[in-house]
Scaffold this active site. Structure first.
Site, short mmCIF file in Angstrom:
data_model
loop_
_atom_site.label_atom_id
_atom_site.label_comp_id
_atom_site.label_asym_id
_atom_site.label_seq_id
_atom_site.Cartn_x
_atom_site.Cartn_y
_atom_site.Cartn_z
N CYS A 271 16.11 53.44 -34.42
CA CYS A 271 17.40 52.84 -34.79
C CYS A 271 18.01 51.97 -33.72
O CYS A 271 18.47 50.84 -34.00
CB CYS A 271 18.39 53.91 -35.22
N HIS B 111 22.42 58.04 -33.58
CA HIS B 111 21.99 56.95 -34.46
C HIS B 111 22.92 55.75 -34.26
O HIS B 111 24.11 55.92 -33.99
CB HIS B 111 22.02 57.39 -35.93
N ASP C 121 22.03 48.75 -42.20
CA ASP C 121 21.22 49.63 -41.36
C ASP C 121 19.74 49.42 -41.69
O ASP C 121 19.29 49.77 -42.79
CB ASP C 121 21.62 51.08 -41.61
#
Length: 244
Positions: free
Chosen positions: A62, A99, A114
């Site tokens: 991420c 994250h 995302d």
């Protein structure tokens, strides 16, 4: 760092809407933690991320994927802010900033985007309108869920800088208690399902939830990394801290 080359990497055009850019990125740049198991450092500055994802045609997790995507979107003229989140799992959440996600202003409206969450893609989701994927949580946070209602992460809405994520990213990529250091993973959506390598094991999940698992030989595994994920390796990743 060339925008044209980045767009070519994901098969997109500069004029594509945000939803298309997200979808193309999700389907061409794998979620992977292979650098941890290949002895490669995880570096979050934009130039290093560009080199890894565009020049070397790798993926990342991420902090890397959304960090690089944020650079691309800014170069395309969008306002982008990094947001932190705690990941859901086993009935609880991880530590903060485990994250990284993105707040992207598109046509004057803030959206959640995302491309770096390994379980499912997110967005664009309008942050100003009700959505079954965004559930209000304590302290003004939002619980982000998959389109089918699967728990994902608890999102903070205040802006973060790249430097805020570096300590957690370092822990995730080095500490024996981090799941990322125990199993090499590389994953991409394929059709309406997903293909995932865990070390030398190939997992396939169909859209109806059917799951198959196949143990591969070393050369078969290297071929699968190349053919399924576009990741060319000269050796297999070795778990940094093998699971007990």
């Amino acid at each position: 760092m060339d925008v044209t080359d980045y767009l070519a990497r994901i098969g997109a055009d500069a004029g594509d809407p945000l939803d298309v850019l997200i979808e193309r990125h999700l389907r061409t740049v794998p979620f992977e933690n292979l650098s941890i198991h290949l002895g490669e450092p995880i570096v979050l500055d934009p130039a290093s991320l560009y080199d890894k994802i565009v020049t070397r045609r790798r993926g990342g997790f991420c902090h890397e994927l959304n960090g690089a995507f944020a650079w691309l979107l800014r170069e395309l003229g969008r306002e982008v802010t990094l947001l932190g989140a705690r990941v859901a799992g086993d009935g609880e959440f991880t530590a903060p900033l485990a994250h990284a996600a993105l707040r992207v202003v598109d046509d004057g409206v803030p959206h959640l985007a995302d491309v770096g969450f390994g379980r499912f893609g997110v967005g664009p989701i309008d942050l100003t309108a009700p959505s079954p994927q965004l559930v209000p949580a304590e302290d003004g946070d939002l619980d982000v869920r998959s389109p089918t209602g699967e728990p994902g992460y608890r999102l903070e809405l205040h802006p973060r800088s790249r430097e805020d994520f570096e300590p957690t990213c370092f822990w995730q990529s080095t500490h024996p208690d981090s799941w990322f250091t125990r199993v090499p993973v590389c994953s991409l959506p394929v059709g309406d399902g997903r293909a995932t390598m865990q070390g030398t094991t190939l997992l396939r999940t169909d859209g109806d939830g059917t799951r198959t698992e196949e143990k591969l030989g070393d050369q078969e595994a290297l071929d699968a990394y190349r053919d399924l994920f576009g990741v060319r390796l000269d050796r297999l990743p070795t778990p940094l801290h093998p699971a007990g």
